[in-house]
Write an enzyme that holds these catalytic residues in place. Structure first.
Site, PDB file in Angstrom:
ATOM      1  N   MET A 177      42.436  38.012  35.694  1.00 48.49           N
ATOM      2  CA  MET A 177      42.638  37.931  34.252  1.00 48.49           C
ATOM      3  C   MET A 177      43.069  39.290  33.729  1.00 48.49           C
ATOM      4  O   MET A 177      42.640  40.312  34.250  1.00 48.49           O
ATOM      5  CB  MET A 177      41.340  37.522  33.544  1.00 48.49           C
ATOM      6  N   GLY A 201      48.388  45.109  34.031  1.00 50.75           N
ATOM      7  CA  GLY A 201      46.942  45.151  33.914  1.00 50.75           C
ATOM      8  C   GLY A 201      46.201  44.481  35.051  1.00 50.75           C
ATOM      9  O   GLY A 201      46.704  44.347  36.170  1.00 50.75           O
ATOM     10  N   CYS A 202      44.991  44.010  34.739  1.00 52.20           N
ATOM     11  CA  CYS A 202      44.062  43.528  35.765  1.00 52.20           C
ATOM     12  C   CYS A 202      44.531  42.257  36.459  1.00 52.20           C
ATOM     13  O   CYS A 202      44.080  41.965  37.568  1.00 52.20           O
ATOM     14  CB  CYS A 202      42.686  43.290  35.149  1.00 52.20           C
ATOM     15  N   ASN A 203      45.417  41.484  35.838  1.00 50.54           N
ATOM     16  CA  ASN A 203      45.885  40.264  36.485  1.00 50.54           C
ATOM     17  C   ASN A 203      47.011  40.529  37.482  1.00 50.54           C
ATOM     18  O   ASN A 203      47.390  39.650  38.253  1.00 50.54           O
ATOM     19  CB  ASN A 203      46.370  39.232  35.467  1.00 50.54           C
TER      20      ASN A 203
END
Length: 368
Positions: A355, A153-155
């Site tokens: 995050m 994901g975004c992290n």
């Protein structure tokens, strides 16, 4: 090789920490149609006032998206999962190729110089991985080592940076690249639910690449040095961001818990304090903050809980405004803008912060 971290006059003696590697070039790319939030609402024929409000109060002006073509009646039908996976593959290769080559140009390097390629994506699944597909597509030396980070994901951009920084430290003078390429259009569900609206109002397509080299004996290259990483997995919120199979839609569907901004904000101090522990640095010593453009509420929560100014997150806010949340590569879009701004000075410290699902906060400390 080590570097010395300066401490304030009332602190103890300086500490020597190992230099992991240097960031020597960054490049970004996006594809598809640049579309404003009002235009997207019109294209998707969304009339529900609550759903419209999610789009129009997102602090996003426009994003790059590749939407399905309209039918004869002008409607855009949801794409089957197979078509979405094909879209992801096509866009990931297209954007990834552009971002990688832009990054290498900034680093004064070419494809023939590349020795390790780490590809990050969470908006589709590929086997063989994106790294193998790009090596074939661009004619990169097939002996180039590679790694793929999928589904984090975004992290994940900082997870990849940690991996390539370690590889770089073990191979001084050799070029490694982190490439984040996210075809968020391939993770969209076109329906009228609020769950879908939260996702569809936020994410955009984009790719970003970062070149890393560790100095060899007697070498000193320009570019910030990566000093340290710190992570924090918020296990109580492990299901707050997830990618689930939706049996009704017969496809994957992304879920974002509305409490995520507050969960991230409440735990931001914990991981930043760990990052700075043992360095002699305080938060006030950090001159540059490159925070993931996760959404307006996420950014606000980080600002409040870390005591940052709006100036500190100016690039984070601008990237959200101009591209939306481009997932794992968002912080590199901000870093590119900081480089172009030309305001860093030798000795400045910076914090990179992302995050994502887990729920996870990833950080890195760098020095120019």
């Amino acid at each position: 090789m080590t570097i010395t971290l300066e401490r304030s006059a009332d602190s103890l003696a300086p500490i020597a920490l190992p230099t992991i590697s240097r960031m020597v070039g960054v490049g970004t790319a996006s594809t598809g149609t640049s579309i404003t939030q009002p235009e997207l609402l019109e294209l998707l024929a969304i009339d529900d006032p609550k759903v419209r409000s999610v789009f129009l109060n997102s602090a996003i002006d426009r994003r790059r998206l590749t939407l399905p073509e309209p039918d004869a009646a002008g409607r855009r039908a949801p794409e089957p999962q197979g078509e979405l996976l094909a879209k992801h593959k096509r866009l990931a290769i297209e954007m990834g190729s552009q971002a990688l080559q832009a990054c290498l140009k900034k680093a004064g390097a070419s494809l023939s110089d590349l020795r390790h390629l780490c590809c990050v994506t969470s908006t589709g699944f590929l086997t063989p991985g994106l790294s193998a597909l790009l090596i074939r597509e661009l004619g990169i030396d097939p002996h180039c080592s590679r790694s793929d980070i999928v589904g984090m994901g975004c992290n994940a951009g900082l997870n990849a940076l940690n991996v390539v920084a370690g590889w770089s430290a073990a191979h001084p003078g050799e070029l490694g690249v982190v490439l984040c390429t996210e075809a968020c259009s391939a993770a969209y569900a076109l329906d009228g639910t609020m769950r879908t609206a939260v996702v569809n109002s936020l994410f955009g397509d984009g790719a970003a690449a970062l070149a890393l080299i560790s100095d060899g004996p007697g070498e000193t290259r320009p570019g910030p040095r990566i000093i340290k990483f710190a992570s924090f997995l918020i296990t109580d919120a492990v299901d707050a961001m997830r990618y689930d199979w939706d049996g009704d839609l017969n496809r994957f569907s992304f879920f974002l818990d509305p409490q995520i901004p507050y969960v991230v904000g409440a735990n931001a101090e914990t991981v930043i304090d760990r990052l700075l522990t043992g360095t002699g640095l305080r938060r006030s010593d950090i001159g540059h903050w490159l925070v993931h453009s996760g959404g307006k509420k996420v950014i606000d929560a980080v600002v409040v809980n870390l005591g940052l100014s709006r100036h500190d997150v100016r690039h984070t806010v601008q990237v959200l405004r101009d591209y939306g949340n481009v997932s794992s590569g968002s912080f590199l879009f901000s870093y590119e803008r900081l480089v172009e701004e030309g305001v860093t000075s030798p000795g400045d410290y910076g914090v990179l912060m992302t995050m994502g699902p887990g729920s996870t906060i990833e950080t890195a400390l760098v020095q120019w």
